[in-house]
Design an enzyme around this catalytic site. Structure first.
Site, PDB file in Angstrom:
ATOM      1  N   GLU A 109      -7.133  -7.936   6.553  1.00 59.87           N
ATOM      2  CA  GLU A 109      -6.474  -6.704   6.118  1.00 59.87           C
ATOM      3  C   GLU A 109      -4.999  -6.726   6.498  1.00 59.87           C
ATOM      4  O   GLU A 109      -4.600  -7.469   7.401  1.00 59.87           O
ATOM      5  CB  GLU A 109      -7.133  -5.499   6.817  1.00 59.87           C
ATOM      6  CG  GLU A 109      -8.017  -4.662   5.932  1.00 59.87           C
ATOM      7  CD  GLU A 109      -7.252  -3.892   4.851  1.00 59.87           C
ATOM      8  OE1 GLU A 109      -6.169  -4.315   4.416  1.00 59.87           O
ATOM      9  OE2 GLU A 109      -7.762  -2.857   4.427  1.00 59.87           O
ATOM     10  N   ASP A 110      -4.203  -5.901   5.825  1.00 56.47           N
ATOM     11  CA  ASP A 110      -2.812  -5.762   6.248  1.00 56.47           C
ATOM     12  C   ASP A 110      -2.693  -4.714   7.363  1.00 56.47           C
ATOM     13  O   ASP A 110      -2.116  -4.964   8.402  1.00 56.47           O
ATOM     14  CB  ASP A 110      -1.874  -5.434   5.065  1.00 56.47           C
ATOM     15  CG  ASP A 110      -2.296  -4.198   4.277  1.00 56.47           C
ATOM     16  OD1 ASP A 110      -3.428  -3.698   4.467  1.00 56.47           O
ATOM     17  OD2 ASP A 110      -1.496  -3.723   3.455  1.00 56.47           O
ATOM     18  N   PHE A 148       4.658   5.411   8.214  1.00 56.82           N
ATOM     19  CA  PHE A 148       4.262   4.717   6.995  1.00 56.82           C
ATOM     20  C   PHE A 148       5.176   3.513   6.817  1.00 56.82           C
ATOM     21  O   PHE A 148       6.373   3.647   6.585  1.00 56.82           O
ATOM     22  CB  PHE A 148       4.320   5.643   5.772  1.00 56.82           C
ATOM     23  CG  PHE A 148       3.582   5.057   4.616  1.00 56.82           C
ATOM     24  CD1 PHE A 148       2.202   5.204   4.515  1.00 56.82           C
ATOM     25  CD2 PHE A 148       4.245   4.315   3.646  1.00 56.82           C
ATOM     26  CE1 PHE A 148       1.490   4.625   3.471  1.00 56.82           C
ATOM     27  CE2 PHE A 148       3.548   3.736   2.598  1.00 56.82           C
ATOM     28  CZ  PHE A 148       2.170   3.898   2.503  1.00 56.82           C
TER      29      PHE A 148
HETATM   30  P1  IMP Z   1      -7.258   3.174   6.075  1.00 60.76           P
HETATM   31  O1  IMP Z   1      -8.426   3.254   5.141  1.00 60.76           O
HETATM   32  O2  IMP Z   1      -6.687   4.540   6.369  1.00 60.76           O
HETATM   33  O3  IMP Z   1      -7.541   2.410   7.333  1.00 60.76           O
HETATM   34  O4  IMP Z   1      -6.095   2.465   5.312  1.00 60.76           O
HETATM   35  C1  IMP Z   1      -6.177   1.158   5.030  1.00 60.76           C
HETATM   36  C2  IMP Z   1      -5.344   0.736   3.841  1.00 60.76           C
HETATM   37  O5  IMP Z   1      -4.317   1.647   3.498  1.00 60.76           O
HETATM   38  C3  IMP Z   1      -4.704  -0.547   4.221  1.00 60.76           C
HETATM   39  O6  IMP Z   1      -5.426  -1.575   3.609  1.00 60.76           O
HETATM   40  C4  IMP Z   1      -3.314  -0.451   3.693  1.00 60.76           C
HETATM   41  O7  IMP Z   1      -3.228  -1.207   2.512  1.00 60.76           O
HETATM   42  C5  IMP Z   1      -3.076   1.013   3.393  1.00 60.76           C
HETATM   43  N1  IMP Z   1      -2.142   1.580   4.397  1.00 60.76           N
HETATM   44  C6  IMP Z   1      -2.436   2.209   5.553  1.00 60.76           C
HETATM   45  N2  IMP Z   1      -1.344   2.549   6.231  1.00 60.76           N
HETATM   46  C7  IMP Z   1      -0.310   2.090   5.493  1.00 60.76           C
HETATM   47  C8  IMP Z   1       1.117   2.086   5.679  1.00 60.76           C
HETATM   48  O8  IMP Z   1       1.682   2.556   6.676  1.00 60.76           O
HETATM   49  N3  IMP Z   1       1.835   1.501   4.684  1.00 60.76           N
HETATM   50  C9  IMP Z   1       1.283   0.935   3.582  1.00 60.76           C
HETATM   51  N4  IMP Z   1      -0.041   0.894   3.382  1.00 60.76           N
HETATM   52  C10 IMP Z   1      -0.829   1.470   4.320  1.00 60.76           C
HETATM   53 MG    MG Z   2      -4.860  -2.493   1.923  1.00 63.19          MG
END
Ligand code: IMP
Ligand code: MG
Length: 189
Positions: free
Chosen positions: A105-106, A158
């Protein structure tokens, strides 16, 4: 309202959080750890597109054990907000059954995306599943996630670059950064 057109993506950056050199060094460390941990085993890397694509490409080149690849694409974000719903846009091509799966994951933020992917892959009864994420944003976590390999912890900001986007733009920045306030404000509704 007419939005300002971006000519050069670097101009929209307010702050670099992790620069290219820091990222490359950390990616090499992670790849070495993965290579050691999986020695003698076959591992299948599964990057979560699109965000993990750049990190994955660099990680891959630094791993020294034999690996295979498969891909998943999921989406959950709109602008800078997680919708809380994960949509699987592209699923694994091959079965994960009896394989050692490493999800790449990123960013792990709320944890909802990676939790969904993890549970989905688990249904196929892999031998093992681990998680590798370049960035860990623990402050907003809504699911308990055990991240086996992570590059850096980030505050609740972000971020964009090195694969991470804002409205599909800025993935090509070679560093992790925060954009100028007006960029987020202009494009949020
Ligand atoms: P989660 O489901 O909230 O953990 O978010 C995961 C996904 O949202 C990651 O795979 C990212 O691609 C995207 N994401 C979360 N935070 C950021 C951010 O700060 N910038 C860009 N993409 C984000
Ligand atoms: Mg993602």
């Amino acid at each position: 309202m007419q939005l300002k057109k971006t000519i050069n993506v670097h101009d929209d950056v307010a702050e670099i959080i992790f620069n290219e050199q820091q990222i490359q060094e950390r990616v090499k460390e992670l790849a070495l750890k993965i290579s050691n941990d999986y020695i003698g085993k076959q591992v299948t890397l599964v990057p979560i597109l699109k965000g993990a694509a750049i990190f994955f490409g660099d990680l891959l080149k630094n791993i020294t054990i034999p690996i295979s690849l498969d891909f998943m694409m999921v989406s959950s974000y709109k602008n800078t907000l997680s919708s809380g719903f994960v949509c699987v846009e592209l699923d694994l091509r091959e079965t994960a059954e009896n394989k050692n799966i490493l999800i790449v994951e990123d960013i792990i933020d709320t944890g909802i995306t990676v939790d969904c992917v993890y549970e989905r892959i688990k249904l196929q009864k892999p031998k093992s599943i681990k998680i590798c994420s370049l960035l860990d944003k623990p402050s907003r976590r809504r699911k308990i996630i055990n991240i086996d390999y992570f590059g850096f912890e980030v505050q609740d900001k972000f971020v964009v670059g090195y694969g991470a986007d804002f409205n599909e733009i800025y993935r090509n920045l070679p560093y992790i950064s925060v954009l100028k306030n007006e960029i987020y404000e202009e494009k949020e509704f």
